[in-house]
Design a protein around this motif. Structure first.
Motif, short mmCIF file in Angstrom:
data_model
loop_
_atom_site.label_atom_id
_atom_site.label_comp_id
_atom_site.label_asym_id
_atom_site.label_seq_id
_atom_site.Cartn_x
_atom_site.Cartn_y
_atom_site.Cartn_z
N ALA A 43 12.22 8.96 -117.45
CA ALA A 43 13.47 8.40 -117.96
C ALA A 43 14.38 9.50 -118.50
CB ALA A 43 13.17 7.38 -119.05
N PHE A 44 13.80 10.47 -119.21
CA PHE A 44 14.57 11.60 -119.71
C PHE A 44 15.13 12.43 -118.56
CE2 PHE A 44 14.44 16.08 -121.32
CZ PHE A 44 15.58 15.99 -122.10
N ARG A 45 14.32 12.61 -117.52
CA ARG A 45 14.77 13.37 -116.35
C ARG A 45 15.94 12.67 -115.67
NH1 ARG A 45 10.11 14.24 -113.88
NH2 ARG A 45 9.99 12.16 -113.05
N ARG A 46 15.81 11.34 -115.45
CA ARG A 46 16.90 10.60 -114.81
C ARG A 46 18.17 10.63 -115.65
NH1 ARG A 46 12.50 7.53 -113.50
NH2 ARG A 46 12.71 6.21 -115.33
N ARG A 47 18.02 10.51 -116.97
CA ARG A 47 19.19 10.52 -117.85
C ARG A 47 19.87 11.89 -117.83
NH1 ARG A 47 21.03 7.44 -122.43
NH2 ARG A 47 23.07 8.36 -122.76
N TYR A 123 11.24 -3.96 -116.27
CA TYR A 123 12.62 -4.43 -116.12
C TYR A 123 12.94 -5.48 -117.17
CZ TYR A 123 16.83 -6.23 -113.91
OH TYR A 123 18.10 -6.63 -113.67
N ALA A 124 11.97 -6.35 -117.46
CA ALA A 124 12.19 -7.40 -118.45
C ALA A 124 12.36 -6.81 -119.85
CB ALA A 124 11.03 -8.38 -118.44
N ARG A 125 11.66 -5.71 -120.14
CA ARG A 125 11.82 -5.05 -121.44
C ARG A 125 13.18 -4.37 -121.55
NH1 ARG A 125 7.65 -1.68 -120.82
NH2 ARG A 125 5.97 -3.07 -120.30
N ALA A 126 13.71 -3.89 -120.44
CA ALA A 126 14.98 -3.16 -120.46
C ALA A 126 16.18 -4.10 -120.60
CB ALA A 126 15.13 -2.32 -119.21
#
Length: 179
Positions: A43-47, A123-126
């Motif tokens: 997630a950090f990489r994508r951001r 996905y549901a958590r996001a």
């Protein structure tokens, strides 16, 4: 006309102040930790890639004490490595499916069910409005685990039964591979 020495960047008294610590962005601890972080956290990489590469209309603020270009290079490299790993895994799965006469699907299908359920739960958590999807992920995840357990026990039972019948190991492997 100003003397040439006055135009040199190191003639600035603020830069030459010995009380001010010099932070080299290339060798700083922050740069090192950020470079390591992009390898471990997707997630950090994508951001980071999104902020520094995708949104070219935004201006990237100058960074003090960290080298954003080096972190971006590590993030892009980590993404390429992850993609190559996924390609290699897909090739191993396809090879396994075709060399075992589709018996490998007994193991692949439960794994795909578990991965699908994990993706739905993530996905549901996001998205806060879709918390009901976590309830959908639960009934999908457990049959996947049970199917995986069943397939593993079936393969282990087949190996034990073949070895108990006195067959050689090569015969057992060829029997399991459909030969």
């Amino acid at each position: 006309m100003a003397p040439i020495g006055d135009l040199h960047p190191t003639s600035d008294p603020q830069v030459l102040d010995p009380r001010r610590p010099h932070l080299d962005p290339v060798t700083s601890e922050a740069s090192r930790l950020l470079c390591v972080g992009v390898h471990f956290d997707g997630a950090f990489r994508r951001r980071g890639i999104d902020e520094l590469c995708v949104h070219v209309e935004r201006f990237t603020a100058p960074s003090s004490g960290r080298d954003a270009v080096r972190v971006l290079a590590h993030a892009l490299y980590a993404r390429r490595v992850q993609f190559a790993y996924a390609q290699a895994l897909a090739m191993v799965w396809l090879t396994g499916v075709f060399t075992t006469d589709f018996v490998f699907l007994l193991l692949v299908c439960p794994c795909l069910l578990i991965a699908f359920a994990a993706a739905v739960a993530r996905y549901a958590r996001a998205v806060p409005d879709l918390t009901f999807l976590r309830g959908v992920a639960f009934p999908v995840r457990w049959p996947g685990w049970l199917n995986l357990l069943h397939a593993s026990l079936a393969v282990a039972g087949g190996v034990v039964a073949a070895l108990a019948s006195g067959a050689a190991l090569s015969e057992t492997v060829s029997l399991l591979l459909g030969g």
